[in-house]
Write a protein that holds these residues in place. Sequence first.
Motif, PDB file in Angstrom:
ATOM      1  N   UNK A 132       0.619  -1.076  -0.321  1.00  0.00           N
ATOM      2  CA  UNK A 132       0.052  -0.041   0.256  1.00  0.00           C
ATOM      3  C   UNK A 132       1.067   1.390  -0.265  1.00  0.00           C
ATOM      4  N   UNK A 133       2.169   1.161   0.883  1.00  0.00           N
ATOM      5  CA  UNK A 133       3.084   2.047   0.360  1.00  0.00           C
ATOM      6  C   UNK A 133       2.895   2.519  -0.474  1.00  0.00           C
ATOM      7  N   UNK A 134       3.644   1.584  -1.510  1.00  0.00           N
ATOM      8  CA  UNK A 134       4.883   2.011  -2.915  1.00  0.00           C
ATOM      9  C   UNK A 134       4.049   2.627  -3.652  1.00  0.00           C
ATOM     10  N   UNK A 135       5.178   3.633  -4.020  1.00  0.00           N
ATOM     11  CA  UNK A 135       4.486   4.353  -5.073  1.00  0.00           C
ATOM     12  C   UNK A 135       4.088   4.301  -6.344  1.00  0.00           C
ATOM     13  N   UNK A 136       4.560   2.776  -6.386  1.00  0.00           N
ATOM     14  CA  UNK A 136       3.635   2.360  -7.687  1.00  0.00           C
ATOM     15  C   UNK A 136       2.515   1.482  -8.149  1.00  0.00           C
ATOM     16  N   UNK A 137       1.653   1.456  -6.822  1.00  0.00           N
ATOM     17  CA  UNK A 137       0.972   0.394  -6.050  1.00  0.00           C
ATOM     18  C   UNK A 137      -0.338   1.190  -5.816  1.00  0.00           C
ATOM     19  N   UNK A 138      -1.492   1.257  -7.170  1.00  0.00           N
ATOM     20  CA  UNK A 138      -2.493   1.475  -6.282  1.00  0.00           C
ATOM     21  C   UNK A 138      -4.329   0.721  -5.299  1.00  0.00           C
ATOM     22  N   UNK A 139      -4.069   0.876  -4.347  1.00  0.00           N
ATOM     23  CA  UNK A 139      -5.301  -0.133  -4.449  1.00  0.00           C
ATOM     24  C   UNK A 139      -6.356   0.765  -3.761  1.00  0.00           C
ATOM     25  N   UNK A 140      -7.236  -0.223  -4.452  1.00  0.00           N
ATOM     26  CA  UNK A 140      -8.768   0.905  -4.263  1.00  0.00           C
ATOM     27  C   UNK A 140     -10.189  -0.753  -3.787  1.00  0.00           C
ATOM     28  N   UNK A 141     -10.974   0.117  -3.160  1.00  0.00           N
ATOM     29  CA  UNK A 141     -11.722  -1.078  -2.970  1.00  0.00           C
ATOM     30  C   UNK A 141     -13.222  -0.421  -3.299  1.00  0.00           C
ATOM     31  N   UNK A 176     -16.229   4.724  -3.911  1.00  0.00           N
ATOM     32  CA  UNK A 176     -15.246   4.282  -3.204  1.00  0.00           C
ATOM     33  C   UNK A 176     -14.729   4.216  -1.783  1.00  0.00           C
ATOM     34  N   UNK A 177     -14.684   3.030  -1.218  1.00  0.00           N
ATOM     35  CA  UNK A 177     -15.036   3.182   0.166  1.00  0.00           C
ATOM     36  C   UNK A 177     -13.188   2.781   0.630  1.00  0.00           C
ATOM     37  N   UNK A 178     -12.911   3.021  -0.078  1.00  0.00           N
ATOM     38  CA  UNK A 178     -11.220   2.918   0.873  1.00  0.00           C
ATOM     39  C   UNK A 178     -10.074   2.813  -0.602  1.00  0.00           C
ATOM     40  N   UNK A 179      -8.712   3.904  -0.568  1.00  0.00           N
ATOM     41  CA  UNK A 179      -8.122   4.147  -1.832  1.00  0.00           C
ATOM     42  C   UNK A 179      -6.510   4.660  -0.689  1.00  0.00           C
ATOM     43  N   UNK A 180      -5.518   4.138  -1.173  1.00  0.00           N
ATOM     44  CA  UNK A 180      -4.314   3.997  -0.238  1.00  0.00           C
ATOM     45  C   UNK A 180      -3.856   5.290  -0.831  1.00  0.00           C
ATOM     46  N   UNK A 181      -2.819   5.672  -0.151  1.00  0.00           N
ATOM     47  CA  UNK A 181      -2.179   7.215   0.295  1.00  0.00           C
ATOM     48  C   UNK A 181      -1.094   7.539  -1.132  1.00  0.00           C
ATOM     49  N   UNK A 182      -0.494   6.116  -1.971  1.00  0.00           N
ATOM     50  CA  UNK A 182       0.168   6.370  -2.655  1.00  0.00           C
ATOM     51  C   UNK A 182      -0.730   6.819  -4.332  1.00  0.00           C
ATOM     52  N   UNK A 183      -1.186   6.568  -3.728  1.00  0.00           N
ATOM     53  CA  UNK A 183      -2.557   6.741  -5.615  1.00  0.00           C
ATOM     54  C   UNK A 183      -2.670   7.969  -5.204  1.00  0.00           C
ATOM     55  N   UNK A 190     -15.381  -5.177  -4.340  1.00  0.00           N
ATOM     56  CA  UNK A 190     -13.773  -4.864  -5.759  1.00  0.00           C
ATOM     57  C   UNK A 190     -13.086  -4.409  -4.906  1.00  0.00           C
ATOM     58  N   UNK A 191     -12.174  -5.485  -5.145  1.00  0.00           N
ATOM     59  CA  UNK A 191     -10.757  -4.922  -4.955  1.00  0.00           C
ATOM     60  C   UNK A 191      -9.952  -4.847  -6.420  1.00  0.00           C
ATOM     61  N   UNK A 192      -9.299  -3.913  -6.668  1.00  0.00           N
ATOM     62  CA  UNK A 192      -8.540  -3.213  -8.187  1.00  0.00           C
ATOM     63  C   UNK A 192      -7.543  -2.718  -7.151  1.00  0.00           C
ATOM     64  N   UNK A 193      -6.623  -3.647  -8.053  1.00  0.00           N
ATOM     65  CA  UNK A 193      -4.729  -3.475  -7.826  1.00  0.00           C
ATOM     66  C   UNK A 193      -4.576  -2.212  -8.794  1.00  0.00           C
ATOM     67  N   UNK A 194      -3.703  -1.814  -9.411  1.00  0.00           N
ATOM     68  CA  UNK A 194      -2.739  -1.200 -10.124  1.00  0.00           C
ATOM     69  C   UNK A 194      -1.675  -1.153 -10.099  1.00  0.00           C
ATOM     70  N   UNK A 195      -1.043  -1.154 -11.613  1.00  0.00           N
ATOM     71  CA  UNK A 195       0.533  -0.806 -10.788  1.00  0.00           C
ATOM     72  C   UNK A 195       0.508   0.268 -12.096  1.00  0.00           C
ATOM     73  N   UNK A 196       1.126   1.056 -11.385  1.00  0.00           N
ATOM     74  CA  UNK A 196       1.828   2.306 -12.793  1.00  0.00           C
ATOM     75  C   UNK A 196       2.821   1.910 -13.944  1.00  0.00           C
TER      76      UNK A 196
END
Length: 847
Positions: free
Chosen positions: A210-219, A225-232, A305-311
Amino acid sequence: MRIDVFKALIENSTLLVVAFLFLARFSRWKVSRGSTSSMLIQGLVFAFCGILAILFSVEVLPGVLIDMRTPIVVVAALTGGPVVGTITIVPLLIYRILIGGAGMVAGIGIILSALLFGLLLRLAEKSRFEVSGILFQLFAGLGSAAIYLVWILILPKSFSMHVYNAVSIPLCVASVVSILAVFFIRTREQAHQTLLNSLTEINDLYEEISLDENIGIVILQSNQIVYVNQSLLAKYGFSRFDEKNSDLLQIVDADTRIRVENFLNQTFSTSPGESVPMKISLKNRPSLHFLVHARKLLYRGKESLLIVSVDISELVRTQKALQNRLDQLQLTLEASGAVRWKASVAEDLLTANREFFDILAYSPLEEPPRFSHWLLELSLSDEMRQNMDDICSGRIKSVFGEICYYGDDFVTRWFNIGAIANRIGPDGIPLEITGILFDTTIIKEKELSLMREEIEDIQSQKMEAIGRLAGGVAHDFNNLLHVILGYCDILNRVSDNDPVITDVSIPIVEAAEKGRELVKQLLLFSREKKPQLRSVNLSMLTGNFSKLLSRIIEDNIVISTEIHSDDAWTFGDPGQIEQVLMNLCVNARDALPHGGKISVALDEISVTKPFSVTSGLLKYGNYITITVADTGPGIPESKHRSIFEPFFSTKALDEGTGLGLATVLGIVREHSGYINVTNRVETGFEIKVYFPRLKTDPHSPAPLEESETVAENSTHLKTQPHLRTVCILLAEDDPQVMNLAVEGLGAAGIKVLRATNGREAVELFKNKKDDIEMLVFDVMMPEMNGPDAYRMILSNGYNIPVVFTTGYAGDRLTGMEEAHEVISKPYAMNDLIATIRRMTNSGNGAK
């Protein structure tokens, strides 16, 4: 069986289980990994538990106590190891000694045996053999009881039987039950610890992701959107998540909305969805590229729905930049004249347009051309040949490198070649290989030219000392040899071949001839001379060289010569061919430090089908082969091509420069020849040189080696009075050579005008030009040398034949375009006389 005994043992077992549970819950220690304080606490708790067991024991006979100290010590040693077990038994031993009684010895033995049994169980548990859990626990419980019962045997027989009857069954039951309970607690604690470790690892992993600057997490829950990590958030320039503006489809632009809806529909139709690249643009925010993956999950009790994205934005930019570079490269290749080719690996076919074959100057042996045959004809390095084998077998996908090809026009060309495997078969082997070919001959020739200049510079430095010595003494030394040979000839003529005189003069002549050959060989290494191409009889040249070779090779080396043709002619420079022979023989000699055999053989062959040799593809035609072989250890086959590279050497650093065989290859190629090297089976190393063969021309001028050799039968100077008198101008700075020439030429009816240097010769010619029919000038003379004097005479408008005599000409005759002939010192007087008669009878004279 006594009820009070059973009751006491159950109480002891309960005490052991409670103590173990207390330790487990109190410290949550990891078995056998505790710190010093943890092991001390464990040992003292088990010791306290054992003392309590003794206090709550049943005294079945005076001084004979029945309790559960054995399982307690076994568990302590099994779970805590030797340190915990030792801490446990020390208080127990002290306490049991203090109690005393008839069973004291047995009690002490029971405690020590229990410690040993527990340690053995610990070793068995840690061994590589799988031990069934329940069986192991039963064995541990019964073993604990057995230790107690065995030690009771030291009591008197009447006592021991009474004890057996009273305690055997309760003791076994209590021991097994207590051990099972302890193992149950232990298993649960280990499972609890494993779960804690897993949760910790999962939490750490989540935080890292969740802290990786290239990885985004959205629920998402219903597009909200009920959750989004700080990096995204940071990537799009947000400092925090705004719950009031959480509708995903509302915060993206119109194009992105369509892509997101299609992605969500696909995700809900398949579980889990596939990872897809996607460009996501927010309103009034930058556009980013992601590799997106989604799957369903429960979040806070709701279907989400868990969405994981890599920049991959940087990757996309790099890909675009690379595509632009590839487009530019394609334009460059098309503009530079690169040609394409294609090969079918399975069918072994090479396909290309006419331009491909023209740029290579390559004519296939068969139609359609074979890909494998083309590879064989290329001069590939070991690395490049291995790469081509690897791409054909599917071990690599692409290759790029440099190749060399000796075309049908006998011109060596260099190319950059690139190839890539296409249409990979089910077995991993490519069905097709496509590639490009780019002519780099001009660039390579410049590189080779620079390399040759460096080689020549090093060679000139290496030979500088020999060159100065040879150039300084060769002229005078050859004059001395000329005088010796000339006066020996006169001596024989005057004495009419008197045996007494010839017995002395013949060894003198032979010694002088050897001196002349040695000087000639010395100059061969030191002088720089452009190739003087002419018809050369290799049979005669090789034979003469073999005679010289026997005098310069060590005595512990046997030399054999086999010349299978007496009339083998080629077009070349005799001096450079001799240098080839010398370098090959010196190389063979160096391979025989302890002696051996060098074989020199000359043959003629006819090549009807081209085949590959070390220096390239041997073409059709007739060749003369000179083979130099030795009985040394040979050279590894992997280094056969490398031995002709400049500076490559198998010798120690201070024993050679690695230029000898490189020079050989250069000379052979200048003569349109080839070289092949092989290791003879158990007989050493062989180098074979191929020179193009000429048909014997009976009208061609005599080979150079004949004109430079003192004729064996020219020992008599005969006056030829029937020939007309000829007047020549002889310029020679050595008085002895001058006197010898005047005497010999005078005996032949030739009038001689003398000059001691070039300047005097020019002045004498001006005064006597009407009488002089020919010039005989020494090359090296004081004040003005022979070639300069001749040019000055020609510049005054006179045309007269000239013969230059020289023992060492250096570069004074190099590039001389004026007609002239050369006779090397020492020469036979008859040769000079014959040359003068021939040239003066041709009608040329001063004008």
